[in-house]
Design an enzyme around this catalytic site. Sequence first.
Site, mmCIF file in Angstrom:
data_model
loop_
_atom_site.group_PDB
_atom_site.id
_atom_site.type_symbol
_atom_site.label_atom_id
_atom_site.label_comp_id
_atom_site.label_asym_id
_atom_site.label_seq_id
_atom_site.Cartn_x
_atom_site.Cartn_y
_atom_site.Cartn_z
ATOM 1 N N ASP A 153 41.018 78.585 43.706
ATOM 2 C CA ASP A 153 40.822 79.838 42.965
ATOM 3 C C ASP A 153 40.498 81.027 43.869
ATOM 4 O O ASP A 153 40.348 82.146 43.381
ATOM 5 C CB ASP A 153 39.646 79.699 41.983
ATOM 6 C CG ASP A 153 39.903 78.666 40.920
ATOM 7 O OD1 ASP A 153 41.071 78.426 40.586
ATOM 8 O OD2 ASP A 153 38.914 78.111 40.398
ATOM 9 N N GLY A 211 32.725 81.248 40.259
ATOM 10 C CA GLY A 211 31.717 82.039 40.956
ATOM 11 C C GLY A 211 31.674 81.745 42.453
ATOM 12 O O GLY A 211 31.559 82.656 43.270
ATOM 13 N N LYS A 261 36.667 84.727 37.094
ATOM 14 C CA LYS A 261 38.020 84.581 36.530
ATOM 15 C C LYS A 261 37.953 83.721 35.275
ATOM 16 O O LYS A 261 37.065 82.874 35.115
ATOM 17 C CB LYS A 261 39.001 83.963 37.528
ATOM 18 C CG LYS A 261 38.711 82.514 37.959
ATOM 19 C CD LYS A 261 39.234 81.446 37.020
ATOM 20 C CE LYS A 261 38.748 80.059 37.438
ATOM 21 N NZ LYS A 261 38.714 79.066 36.404
ATOM 22 N N GLY A 277 32.957 77.128 35.352
ATOM 23 C CA GLY A 277 34.397 77.283 35.129
ATOM 24 C C GLY A 277 34.839 78.727 35.248
ATOM 25 O O GLY A 277 35.916 79.108 34.793
ATOM 26 N N SER A 323 34.119 80.652 44.264
ATOM 27 C CA SER A 323 35.347 81.218 44.833
ATOM 28 C C SER A 323 35.210 82.727 45.003
ATOM 29 O O SER A 323 35.710 83.303 45.976
ATOM 30 C CB SER A 323 36.538 80.914 43.922
ATOM 31 O OG SER A 323 36.685 79.523 43.765
ATOM 32 N N ALA A 324 34.548 83.371 44.055
ATOM 33 C CA ALA A 324 34.310 84.816 44.158
ATOM 34 C C ALA A 324 33.487 85.118 45.403
ATOM 35 O O ALA A 324 33.776 86.063 46.148
ATOM 36 C CB ALA A 324 33.594 85.327 42.905
ATOM 37 N N VAL A 331 26.768 79.867 37.285
ATOM 38 C CA VAL A 331 27.091 78.856 38.304
ATOM 39 C C VAL A 331 27.685 77.604 37.642
ATOM 40 O O VAL A 331 27.236 77.201 36.562
ATOM 41 C CB VAL A 331 25.798 78.492 39.079
ATOM 42 C CG1 VAL A 331 26.051 77.358 40.066
ATOM 43 C CG2 VAL A 331 25.262 79.727 39.804
ATOM 44 N N ALA A 332 28.699 76.990 38.307
ATOM 45 C CA ALA A 332 29.337 75.747 37.832
ATOM 46 C C ALA A 332 29.752 75.871 36.372
ATOM 47 O O ALA A 332 29.597 74.944 35.579
ATOM 48 C CB ALA A 332 28.416 74.537 38.027
HETATM 49 O O1 C5P Z 1 40.341 73.784 45.052
HETATM 50 P P1 C5P Z 1 38.929 73.560 44.623
HETATM 51 O O2 C5P Z 1 38.012 73.254 45.771
HETATM 52 O O3 C5P Z 1 38.385 74.618 43.743
HETATM 53 O O4 C5P Z 1 38.982 72.245 43.731
HETATM 54 C C1 C5P Z 1 37.820 71.561 43.357
HETATM 55 C C2 C5P Z 1 38.230 70.193 42.834
HETATM 56 O O5 C5P Z 1 38.946 70.327 41.590
HETATM 57 C C3 C5P Z 1 39.190 69.422 43.737
HETATM 58 O O6 C5P Z 1 38.486 68.661 44.681
HETATM 59 C C4 C5P Z 1 39.928 68.543 42.755
HETATM 60 O O7 C5P Z 1 39.137 67.430 42.398
HETATM 61 C C5 C5P Z 1 40.021 69.417 41.530
HETATM 62 N N1 C5P Z 1 41.292 70.166 41.434
HETATM 63 C C6 C5P Z 1 42.472 69.497 41.139
HETATM 64 N N2 C5P Z 1 43.644 70.184 41.045
HETATM 65 C C7 C5P Z 1 43.669 71.526 41.203
HETATM 66 C C8 C5P Z 1 42.491 72.234 41.499
HETATM 67 C C9 C5P Z 1 41.319 71.528 41.602
HETATM 68 O O8 C5P Z 1 42.463 68.269 40.973
HETATM 69 N N3 C5P Z 1 44.822 72.176 41.080
#
Ligand code: C5P
Length: 304
Positions: free
Chosen positions: A146, A111, A16, A108, A113-114, A105-106
Amino acid sequence: MSTSLPTAVTVRAPAKVNLRLDVGPTRADGFHPLSTVYQAIGLYDDVTAAPADAWSVSVEAAGEVEVSEVPLDAGNLAVRAGRALVAHHGLERAARLHVHKGIPVAGGLAGGSADAAATLVALDRLWDLGTTDADLLAVAGALGSDVPFALLGGTAWGTGRGELVEPVSDAGSWWWVVLPDARGLATPRVYAAHDALGLGRDLARPDALLAALQAGDPEALAVALGNDLETPALHLRPDLAATRDAVRAAGAMAVLLSGSGPTWLGLCRDATHARAVVESLRAEGRTVLLAPGPVAGSHPVVHA
Ligand code: C5P
């Protein structure tokens, strides 16, 4: 058609990009409220699931993707997704998962999440669980912000912490040049830098961007793109500015950080323009991928 269950199922899930990523001030739970427009682009991970006595995951690189940083233990998002789906149905089962990784990977590009989304769909099919779409989205949302979008694909407006997704009208056929970076950037660090810099805005529906998508108008889209995580990501990694400037100099209509970075995206007018921008950046020795959008969300590609 046979009524017996498949012995393995492969599901493909897209990367994404966030065409806008508007970030509000931190919530009580530590997450940030978002108003984001996601688009699924043509870079994919394929997850193959087969029944097994214990959970395991293996990862194989597609092309030049560096996979050495992907965890292979219970922390792997695909394994977490599998366990979550089994728990949702009150079952005790396990599967062997294999990820063929075409998404940097890592970077943004979501990946991980996919992989989680693909695993949910693969196991639902493998075991004929009949999980409703609403339940799949809820299990996905608990796994990561995501993950629901990786199920949905296409183009969608994301709110909440990103997990509430609503498809939007997109008449465009967009072309992106994608420049991954050799070193990943951890999402929590970028959000922490966002807060340390005192950023955080009031959120509103991104009307100009949604209108540009509905009209399929690249000029209007180019000026409506935006990412609030660009400033904190550049604060952490000032070296990333050189890549951004190179994409601009190569003729992209607009340059945008993908999610929390460090991948940069260049918007191109059409496929021909995109190929010219890619050629020019490759001539400088840069790693560049080319991806169309929008593309489909997680979908089965092989049943064995
Ligand atoms: O939801 P996800 O596990 O992908 O988020 C990874 C990290 O990104 C969270 O632990 C948080 O630190 C940060 N995050 C956030 N606000 C969001 C999405 C992610 O602070 N809306």
